[in-house]
Scaffold this motif. Sequence first.
Motif, mmCIF file in Angstrom:
data_model
loop_
_atom_site.group_PDB
_atom_site.id
_atom_site.type_symbol
_atom_site.label_atom_id
_atom_site.label_comp_id
_atom_site.label_asym_id
_atom_site.label_seq_id
_atom_site.Cartn_x
_atom_site.Cartn_y
_atom_site.Cartn_z
ATOM 1 N N SER A 200 0.845 -1.190 0.000
ATOM 2 C CA SER A 200 0.000 0.000 0.000
ATOM 3 C C SER A 200 0.879 1.238 0.000
ATOM 4 N N LEU A 201 0.251 2.402 -0.027
ATOM 5 C CA LEU A 201 1.007 3.647 -0.075
ATOM 6 C C LEU A 201 1.895 3.808 1.152
ATOM 7 N N ALA A 202 1.417 3.362 2.323
ATOM 8 C CA ALA A 202 2.209 3.501 3.547
ATOM 9 C C ALA A 202 3.493 2.687 3.500
ATOM 10 N N ASP A 237 -3.364 4.212 -8.071
ATOM 11 C CA ASP A 237 -3.436 5.624 -8.442
ATOM 12 C C ASP A 237 -2.735 6.515 -7.420
ATOM 13 N N ALA A 238 -2.537 6.023 -6.185
ATOM 14 C CA ALA A 238 -1.780 6.779 -5.179
ATOM 15 C C ALA A 238 -0.292 6.508 -5.289
ATOM 16 N N ASP A 283 -6.286 7.969 -13.411
ATOM 17 C CA ASP A 283 -5.293 8.764 -12.701
ATOM 18 C C ASP A 283 -3.933 8.070 -12.624
ATOM 19 N N VAL A 284 -3.822 6.864 -13.192
ATOM 20 C CA VAL A 284 -2.564 6.111 -13.159
ATOM 21 C C VAL A 284 -1.657 6.605 -14.280
ATOM 22 N N ASP A 285 -0.374 6.705 -14.014
ATOM 23 C CA ASP A 285 0.580 7.164 -15.023
ATOM 24 C C ASP A 285 0.516 6.248 -16.246
#
Length: 412
Positions: A200-202, A237-238, A283-285
Motif C-alpha cells: 500500500s502507499l504507507a 493511483d496513489a 489517474d494512473v501514469d
Amino acid sequence: MIDSLAAAVRAAPDDLPLRLHLAGLLVDAGRGPEAVAHVATVLASDPGSAEALALMGRAMGSAPDAPAADAPAADAQPDDAASSGDPSEAPTTFDWHAAESELGDSVGPMFVDGSTEEPGPAAYDVESAGVRLADVGGLADVKKRLDASFLAPLRNPELRALYGKSLRGGLLLYGPPGCGKTFLAKAVAGELGAAFLHVSLADVLDMYIGQSERNVKELFEVARSSAPCVLFLDELDAIGQKRSLTRNSGMRTTVNQLLTELDGVGSDNEGVFVLAATNHPWDVDPALRRPGRLDRTLLVLPPDLDAREAILRTHLRERPVERIDTRRLAKATDGFSGADLAHLCESASENALMDSVGSGTVRMIGMRDFDRALAEIRPSIGPWLETARNVALYANASGEYDDLAKWLRKQR
C-alpha cells in the motif's frame, strides 16, 4: 574466564565496569602489565574513578610472574615451610595455564554475537493467500477473463511455449470501491500456490529524500526472494499517479523507480506476478500501463444477483439468523457493492442486538431487522459512477474503457 571477559571487552569497548573487572582478574593472576592498559583506558574516560586509581596502584606494584632474586626476606617467609621438607605445610598456588588447558576452547559470552547491528523485525511480511477463486462468490465473467489472460498460460507451460505466450507484464484490476479487488488478488495467489505480498502507499511513501525509491526496490527484492510470489499494488493511483499531475519531485522519482522494477532492469522478475488495483485507472501514469508492465486490465463490477446472495450467506454464516430470505435481499440490493452488503448484515445484527438489550430477551436476527437496515442504507458507489460516466463519455478516445462504457449503458 579471563579470555571470555577479554572477548566481551573487545565486543563492548565502552563498557567501563566490564573492563575494570577484567583488569582486576588480570592483577590477581599476576598479569599487571596487561591490566595497566585496561585501567588506563578507564581513566582516560573517567579520571576521577577511585576504583580505577586503586586498581592502577595494584597493577603497577603487582609482582611479576617469576620472583625476583633480591626479594626481601619478609616476602620469603612463606617459603620456609617448603624448605623444611614438610609437603603438608607447603603453600599451594593456582595454575591458571593448566586450568585453561582443561577447559579447552574458550566459550564467548552469550550476550556477544559479533554482529555490528541488532537484528530487527522483517520490513515486509509475505503471507499465504489461503483462498481460491472458488471462494469468490459470483463474478463468473471476471473469473473467466482472469483464467484466460493470466492463469491458463501459467498452468500450461507447454501450450504457452507452443503459442509463444509471454508472461511479461501484469494485471490491473479496476472498478468501484468495495467490490473485492483485493480478495480477487489473494484468490489468484491461491490458485498459483504462490506467496502474497500486499503493498500500500504507507509501505512506499517516506518523508526522507530517496527513501521511497529504496522502499520500492526492497519490496521487489522481497518478492523475488519469495518467488513464486504475487506482488499486489493496492490503490495504484496513489503509488503510481500521473507524473504530470504532481508537483512533488519525490513522487515522480518513486514512479520512475516503480517503472524500473517492473521492467526487471538489473534483476530477473521470473516467478514474480504483479497485480494492481485501483478505483481510478484514469489517474494512473500511462507509462505504467504500456505493454510489458501493467498491460492487461480487468473491470471488477459490483456483484450480480447470484454473487450478492453468496456474499449475504457468507456474512450471515456465523450469526444467529431465523428465516432470512437471502434471495429477496439480493434482489433488493441491486447496485450494492460487497462492502455495502457487509454493512447491511452488520446493521441488521445491530438492530437485533439493541432490541435484545432493550427487552432483556435474546432473539434471532430476522427479516424485520434487514428491512429496517435497508430503509437507511444506500449504495456507496454513486460518486464513483458519476466520475466513471464522464470518463467513458469524454475520455475514451483510445477505447481502453469500452467495457466500462458498455456496462454503464446497461445501468441506464
